[in-house]
Scaffold this active site. Structure first.
Site, PDB file in Angstrom:
ATOM      1  N   ASN A 182      62.088 114.519  17.658  1.00 25.43           N
ATOM      2  CA  ASN A 182      62.163 115.970  17.874  1.00 25.43           C
ATOM      3  C   ASN A 182      63.467 116.344  18.570  1.00 25.43           C
ATOM      4  OD1 ASN A 182      61.776 115.862  20.826  1.00 25.43           O
ATOM      5  ND2 ASN A 182      59.782 115.030  20.228  1.00 25.43           N
ATOM      6  N   PHE A 189      54.653 119.847  31.420  1.00 22.64           N
ATOM      7  CA  PHE A 189      55.477 120.908  30.846  1.00 22.64           C
ATOM      8  C   PHE A 189      54.764 121.466  29.620  1.00 22.64           C
ATOM      9  CE2 PHE A 189      59.807 121.408  32.570  1.00 22.64           C
ATOM     10  CZ  PHE A 189      59.679 120.556  33.655  1.00 22.64           C
ATOM     11  N   LYS A 245      46.409 124.726  29.264  1.00 22.16           N
ATOM     12  CA  LYS A 245      46.811 123.309  29.316  1.00 22.16           C
ATOM     13  C   LYS A 245      46.634 122.729  30.722  1.00 22.16           C
ATOM     14  CE  LYS A 245      49.760 122.917  25.847  1.00 22.16           C
ATOM     15  NZ  LYS A 245      51.032 123.008  25.152  1.00 22.16           N
TER      16      LYS A 245
HETATM   17  O1  C5P Z   1      49.847 119.443  24.690  1.00 24.18           O
HETATM   18  P1  C5P Z   1      51.352 119.481  24.728  1.00 24.18           P
HETATM   19  O2  C5P Z   1      52.003 118.417  23.920  1.00 24.18           O
HETATM   20  O3  C5P Z   1      51.932 120.839  24.448  1.00 24.18           O
HETATM   21  O4  C5P Z   1      51.681 119.218  26.276  1.00 24.18           O
HETATM   22  C1  C5P Z   1      52.989 119.052  26.721  1.00 24.18           C
HETATM   23  C2  C5P Z   1      52.948 118.186  27.924  1.00 24.18           C
HETATM   24  O5  C5P Z   1      52.217 117.006  27.639  1.00 24.18           O
HETATM   25  C3  C5P Z   1      54.316 117.698  28.348  1.00 24.18           C
HETATM   26  O6  C5P Z   1      54.311 117.590  29.757  1.00 24.18           O
HETATM   27  C4  C5P Z   1      54.451 116.348  27.676  1.00 24.18           C
HETATM   28  O7  C5P Z   1      55.309 115.494  28.385  1.00 24.18           O
HETATM   29  C5  C5P Z   1      53.010 115.854  27.695  1.00 24.18           C
HETATM   30  N1  C5P Z   1      52.606 114.982  26.572  1.00 24.18           N
HETATM   31  C6  C5P Z   1      52.339 113.660  26.818  1.00 24.18           C
HETATM   32  N2  C5P Z   1      51.920 112.837  25.802  1.00 24.18           N
HETATM   33  C7  C5P Z   1      51.763 113.338  24.558  1.00 24.18           C
HETATM   34  C8  C5P Z   1      52.045 114.687  24.296  1.00 24.18           C
HETATM   35  C9  C5P Z   1      52.470 115.485  25.332  1.00 24.18           C
HETATM   36  O8  C5P Z   1      52.477 113.196  27.941  1.00 24.18           O
HETATM   37  N3  C5P Z   1      51.363 112.521  23.598  1.00 24.18           N
END
Ligand code: C5P
Length: 397
Positions: free
Chosen positions: A209, A323, A337
């Protein structure tokens, strides 16, 4: 000494030691600080504004009621800009003024309005220093966490010998340097994730990404400044880090998770800033997929573990910050969240706004906890990072 990224406001008041303020500015600048100078009217009788302007590289601020000056950088902006305020030399009159919270000139107004650490370096005749009123004022200032540097003993400009000389510029700068090292998060271990992850399809292709890693690296820098011990687990980006950061480079979300699990038992604060890929290919091709072999390629994806939720669930004694990069209903989605992932704090930003999006040097965020929501308006990522660390330290201390 290291004043990298520090904004220092030097207030020069009217004493003979004002000629030494030029050297103070030079030393701060040499060690990485950005220095702005406020002069009182009487300071200008001892050293010219032009000298201090030339050395600091910034125009001198000297007036509270000058419309032009206030529109360039007003007293409230200067108050917010400063990380450190040093009044040197600080006269008996200025000590009295700060003690009583007077705001009838630019310096007084800034000190009242600012949350920066304030240091004063008194310089005056020994009898003025030893007078009960000055001593009582200084006691009050110390109890309000204003640090008083000196004065030193020795021969004074008036010929008297005793306490009242301003401490030498070199020592003033050293003392401030060692005092700011003990930051609000001194001794805490902070583990930060940053950047994108790469989910390999075959040895040369991957899913990833747009994350630049800039926000996570800024957080690591700000965490070091606040005295913490910092682990930074980073996906593939090429940004330099402060030498004091323990940097762990990973590629995939699984590797990130492994490193997180290794470091979490000794972590006080976890900040998940990485843009972790939500999905990974279910199958990894050991050899490069040849385009000649296939017309259509189906890549089945499966979910990666949510590292942030995992941390909040397993390491309950740690303070966990996430975040939320959103494109609509930014605050509401972030709040959801915060609750769903059981976080202590979430930082939300609108990634549809290009000026604060992924590769930008700026950000604008909402900092949300269960009890409050703070809006941090558009600013450099390092400043946003400092404010986030400050709020974390207020919440855990
Ligand atoms: O649910 P979402 O992906 O939008 O949440 C974002 C947050 O979750 C960020 O802090 C990101 O670092 C964390 N995250 C994570 N592991 C994942 C997906 C997101 O730690 N597989």
């Amino acid at each position: 000494m290291n004043f990298l990224n520090k904004n220092i406001l030097l207030c020069v008041t009217g004493g003979i030691a004002a000629y030494k303020s030029a050297e103070i500015i030079r030393l701060f600048k040499k060690n990485g600080a950005d220095v702005r100078v406020v002069m009182t009217e009487s300071a200008k009788e001892f050293i010219t504004p032009l000298t201090l302007q030339a050395i600091s590289g910034n125009e001198i601020h000297d007036s509270l009621l000058d419309v032009k000056a206030e529109s360039a950088m007003g007293h409230i902006e200067l108050a917010k800009w400063a990380d450190i305020i040093l009044v040197a030399p600080c006269t008996a009159e200025t000590i009295a003024k700060i003690t009583h919270g007077r705001a009838n000139d630019l310096m007084g107004a800034i000190i009242l309005a600012s949350k920066a650490s304030v240091f004063i370096a008194p310089a005056m005749n020994m009898n003025m220093w030893l007078d009960q009123s000055t001593q009582e004022n200084c006691k009050k200032l110390s109890s309000r966490s204003i640090s008083i540097i000196g004065p030193a003993d020795g021969e004074q400009a008036c010929g008297d010998i005793g306490p009242g000389r301003m401490v030498d510029p070199e020592n003033i700068v050293e003392l401030i340097s060692s005092s700011i090292k003990i930051g609000p998060l001194a001794g805490k271990v902070i583990t930060i994730t940053a950047g994108p992850t790469r989910e390999q399809i075959d040895p040369v292709r991957f899913i990833s990404n747009n994350s630049s890693g800039k926000m996570g690296y800024a957080l690591a820098e700000a965490a070091i400044e606040s005295g913490a011990l910092v682990n930074l687990i980073s996906g593939p980006v090429s940004i330099d880090t402060n030498k004091s950061v323990s940097l762990y480079k990973i590629n995939s979300a699984n590797e990130m998770l492994e490193k997180v699990d290794e470091l979490m038992p000794n972590t006080d604060i976890f900040i998940g800033c990485a843009a972790v890929s939500d999905f990974k290919p279910s199958h990894y091709y050991e050899n490069k997929i040849k385009k000649e072999d296939l017309n259509v390629i189906d890549i089945e994806l499966e979910k990666n573990e949510d590292i942030l939720s995992h941390v909040a669930k397993v390491y309950k004694s740690s303070y966990v910050v996430g975040f939320a990069a959103e494109t609509k209903n930014v605050k509401e989605n972030a709040r959801k969240k915060l609750l769903n992932k059981n976080l202590n704090m979430i930082i939300s930003n609108d990634v549809s706004d290009k000026s604060i999006g992924f590769d930008s040097d700026q950000n604008e965020v909402n900092l949300i906890t269960k009890s409050e929501s703070i809006f941090l308006k558009k600013d450099k990522k390092i400043r946003i990072a400092r404010e986030i660390l400050k709020q974390i330290s207020l919440n855990i201390n």
